[in-house]
Design a protein around this motif. Structure first.
Motif, PDB file in Angstrom:
ATOM      1  N   LYS A  71       0.831  -1.206   0.000  1.00 13.58           N
ATOM      2  CA  LYS A  71       0.000   0.000   0.000  1.00 13.58           C
ATOM      3  C   LYS A  71       0.867   1.258   0.000  1.00 13.58           C
ATOM      4  N   PRO A  72       0.615   2.143  -0.947  1.00 13.08           N
ATOM      5  CA  PRO A  72       1.353   3.418  -0.952  1.00 13.08           C
ATOM      6  C   PRO A  72       0.760   4.370   0.090  1.00 13.08           C
ATOM      7  N   ARG A  73       1.483   5.439   0.384  1.00 14.65           N
ATOM      8  CA  ARG A  73       0.921   6.509   1.207  1.00 14.65           C
ATOM      9  C   ARG A  73      -0.172   7.209   0.395  1.00 14.65           C
ATOM     10  N   GLY A  74      -1.122   7.813   1.108  1.00 11.70           N
ATOM     11  CA  GLY A  74      -2.158   8.580   0.429  1.00 11.70           C
ATOM     12  C   GLY A  74      -3.287   7.736  -0.136  1.00 11.70           C
ATOM     13  N   ILE A  75      -3.447   6.519   0.401  1.00  7.61           N
ATOM     14  CA  ILE A  75      -4.521   5.631  -0.033  1.00  7.61           C
ATOM     15  C   ILE A  75      -5.278   5.153   1.212  1.00  7.61           C
ATOM     16  N   ILE A  76      -6.605   5.106   1.128  1.00  8.04           N
ATOM     17  CA  ILE A  76      -7.430   4.668   2.252  1.00  8.04           C
ATOM     18  C   ILE A  76      -7.530   3.144   2.283  1.00  8.04           C
ATOM     19  N   SER A  77      -7.334   2.551   3.464  1.00 14.95           N
ATOM     20  CA  SER A  77      -7.447   1.094   3.623  1.00 14.95           C
ATOM     21  C   SER A  77      -8.913   0.705   3.806  1.00 14.95           C
ATOM     22  N   SER A  78      -9.656   0.792   2.719  1.00 19.16           N
ATOM     23  CA  SER A  78     -11.087   0.495   2.765  1.00 19.16           C
ATOM     24  C   SER A  78     -11.559   0.157   1.364  1.00 19.16           C
ATOM     25  N   VAL A  79     -12.824  -0.250   1.250  1.00 23.47           N
ATOM     26  CA  VAL A  79     -13.379  -0.531  -0.076  1.00 23.47           C
ATOM     27  C   VAL A  79     -14.150   0.670  -0.613  1.00 23.47           C
ATOM     28  N   LYS A  80     -14.394   1.670   0.256  1.00 18.60           N
ATOM     29  CA  LYS A  80     -15.038   2.904  -0.198  1.00 18.60           C
ATOM     30  C   LYS A  80     -14.719   4.012   0.787  1.00 18.60           C
ATOM     31  N   ASP A  81     -14.856   5.249   0.337  1.00 12.82           N
ATOM     32  CA  ASP A  81     -14.568   6.401   1.184  1.00 12.82           C
ATOM     33  C   ASP A  81     -15.598   7.477   0.939  1.00 12.82           C
ATOM     34  N   ASP A  82     -16.237   7.950   2.021  1.00 17.06           N
ATOM     35  CA  ASP A  82     -17.319   8.929   1.858  1.00 17.06           C
ATOM     36  C   ASP A  82     -16.801  10.304   1.425  1.00 17.06           C
ATOM     37  N   LYS A  83     -15.481  10.493   1.447  1.00 16.32           N
ATOM     38  CA  LYS A  83     -14.903  11.759   0.992  1.00 16.32           C
ATOM     39  C   LYS A  83     -14.388  11.660  -0.441  1.00 16.32           C
ATOM     40  N   GLY A  84     -14.578  10.492  -1.047  1.00 14.80           N
ATOM     41  CA  GLY A  84     -14.177  10.331  -2.437  1.00 14.80           C
ATOM     42  C   GLY A  84     -12.703  10.118  -2.668  1.00 14.80           C
ATOM     43  N   ARG A  85     -11.961   9.810  -1.597  1.00 17.53           N
ATOM     44  CA  ARG A  85     -10.531   9.572  -1.746  1.00 17.53           C
ATOM     45  C   ARG A  85     -10.271   8.175  -2.304  1.00 17.53           C
ATOM     46  N   LYS A  86      -9.092   7.987  -2.843  1.00 26.13           N
ATOM     47  CA  LYS A  86      -8.739   6.707  -3.445  1.00 26.13           C
ATOM     48  C   LYS A  86      -8.594   5.646  -2.366  1.00 26.13           C
ATOM     49  N   VAL A  87      -9.154   4.457  -2.624  1.00 23.22           N
ATOM     50  CA  VAL A  87      -9.087   3.351  -1.674  1.00 23.22           C
ATOM     51  C   VAL A  87      -8.258   2.210  -2.263  1.00 23.22           C
ATOM     52  N   VAL A  88      -7.847   1.271  -1.411  1.00 21.48           N
ATOM     53  CA  VAL A  88      -6.933   0.216  -1.857  1.00 21.48           C
ATOM     54  C   VAL A  88      -7.526  -0.653  -2.968  1.00 21.48           C
ATOM     55  N   THR A  89      -8.839  -0.868  -2.945  1.00 19.88           N
ATOM     56  CA  THR A  89      -9.437  -1.692  -3.987  1.00 19.88           C
ATOM     57  C   THR A  89      -9.415  -1.011  -5.351  1.00 19.88           C
ATOM     58  N   ASP A  90      -9.205   0.314  -5.376  1.00 19.83           N
ATOM     59  CA  ASP A  90      -9.058   1.023  -6.651  1.00 19.83           C
ATOM     60  C   ASP A  90      -7.778   0.607  -7.372  1.00 19.83           C
ATOM     61  N   LEU A  91      -6.823   0.066  -6.620  1.00 16.70           N
ATOM     62  CA  LEU A  91      -5.547  -0.342  -7.203  1.00 16.70           C
ATOM     63  C   LEU A  91      -5.613  -1.727  -7.849  1.00 16.70           C
ATOM     64  N   LEU A  92      -6.706  -2.441  -7.618  1.00 14.07           N
ATOM     65  CA  LEU A  92      -6.827  -3.805  -8.121  1.00 14.07           C
ATOM     66  C   LEU A  92      -7.267  -3.833  -9.584  1.00 14.07           C
ATOM     67  N   SER A  93      -6.789  -4.822 -10.298  1.00 11.04           N
ATOM     68  CA  SER A  93      -7.168  -4.999 -11.695  1.00 11.04           C
ATOM     69  C   SER A  93      -8.650  -5.349 -11.811  1.00 11.04           C
ATOM     70  N   GLU A  94      -9.263  -4.925 -12.919  1.00  8.80           N
ATOM     71  CA  GLU A  94     -10.670  -5.255 -13.157  1.00  8.80           C
ATOM     72  C   GLU A  94     -10.865  -6.760 -13.371  1.00  8.80           C
ATOM     73  N   GLU A  95      -9.768  -7.466 -13.619  1.00  7.37           N
ATOM     74  CA  GLU A  95      -9.855  -8.915 -13.810  1.00  7.37           C
ATOM     75  C   GLU A  95     -10.164  -9.648 -12.508  1.00  7.37           C
ATOM     76  N   ILE A  96      -9.932  -8.985 -11.384  1.00  8.23           N
ATOM     77  CA  ILE A  96     -10.266  -9.584 -10.088  1.00  8.23           C
ATOM     78  C   ILE A  96     -11.750  -9.357  -9.822  1.00  8.23           C
ATOM     79  N   GLU A  97     -12.518 -10.413  -9.882  1.00  6.78           N
ATOM     80  CA  GLU A  97     -13.970 -10.300  -9.772  1.00  6.78           C
ATOM     81  C   GLU A  97     -14.472 -10.463  -8.342  1.00  6.78           C
ATOM     82  N   GLU A  98     -13.650 -11.064  -7.466  1.00 11.60           N
ATOM     83  CA  GLU A  98     -14.084 -11.298  -6.100  1.00 11.60           C
ATOM     84  C   GLU A  98     -14.206  -9.977  -5.335  1.00 11.60           C
TER      85      GLU A  98
END
Length: 247
Positions: A71-98
């Protein structure tokens, strides 16, 4: 048939919807149905043929998957953020369907190892403090703390309503000219902003923080923002490590 019975909260956790503990809360809140009937009793057992719904959405059983992310700095450790910040799942490839979720959290400004999975049981096993899995951090702090201050880290430092401690520490280097120190800290717990609050309470603010090891796992071969699948052997080793420590 009896051998196929599983506790309802375990089935929900294994589906990747949420952790087992949160699944228990959903049951108590009346948000879980089995075959159309609301279930509010913990310990209720179901079979693979039973239809389970959470918040009106049927469970879809996913094969468990496990990833290690740098995880880089400046990323939220969550699947969503109510402030619209980038979250860790945003870094995942679209090929990951789970539907993956992080195991625990790393602060917004903290980098390093973060595990993601859809296996709630596995996540709960690694996160529970009683399992005492080493989480090793490297912190660059402001100041040159004497040993008398550093020994307080193992005894526990009060911050707000919490007693924050590390199970071990090492001074990796000191820069007298810059007035900074680099520490390696080993934690078993992971309270909110644990390292930062602990060091700040001692008067040595953290300037930079990175988690370099989680149990047997390291960041070897990864750059910030990259991730890889855990091997079946690594998953088994982490599971066994937690179980062994408890025993």
């Amino acid at each position: 048939m009896t051998n196929n019975l599983e506790r309802l909260q375990k089935v929900i956790a294994q589906s990747g919807v949420t952790s087992r503990r949160k699944a228990e809360n959903l049951i108590l809140e009346g948000k879980v149905k089995v075959n159309g009937k609301v279930i509010t009793t913990l310990g209720t057992k179901v079979t693979p043929d039973d239809k389970v719904e959470v918040n009106g959405v049927p469970l879809e059983k996913e094969e468990p998957v496990y990833y290690l992310m740098y995880k880089p700095r400046g990323i939220i450790s969550s699947v969503k953020d109510d402030k619209g910040r980038k979250v860790v799942t945003d870094l995942l490839s679209e090929e990951i369907e789970e539907r993956l979720f992080p195991i625990g959290r790393l602060d917004y400004d903290t980098s390093g190892i973060l595990l993601l999975t859809n296996d709630g049981e596995f996540a709960n096993l690694l996160m529970h403090p009683k399992h005492k899995i080493d989480k090793v951090y490297v912190a660059k702090i402001k100041g040159l703390p004497p040993k008398s201050d550093l020994t307080k880290i193992k005894k526990g430092v009060k911050s707000e309503q919490d007693i924050l401690k590390a199970v071990g520490y090492r001074v990796l280097s000191s820069d007298k000219k810059a007035g900074t120190t680099i520490l390696e800290l080993t934690l078993h717990e992971g309270k909110n902003r644990h390292v930062r609050r602990m060091m700040e309470a001692l008067g040595f603010p953290v300037l930079k923080l990175k988690r370099e090891r989680y149990g047997l796992l390291t960041l070897d071969g990864l750059k910030p923002g990259e991730y890889r699948k855990l091997t079946p052997k690594e998953v088994k080793q982490m599971r066994n490590l937690a179980i062994k420590i408890v025993k």
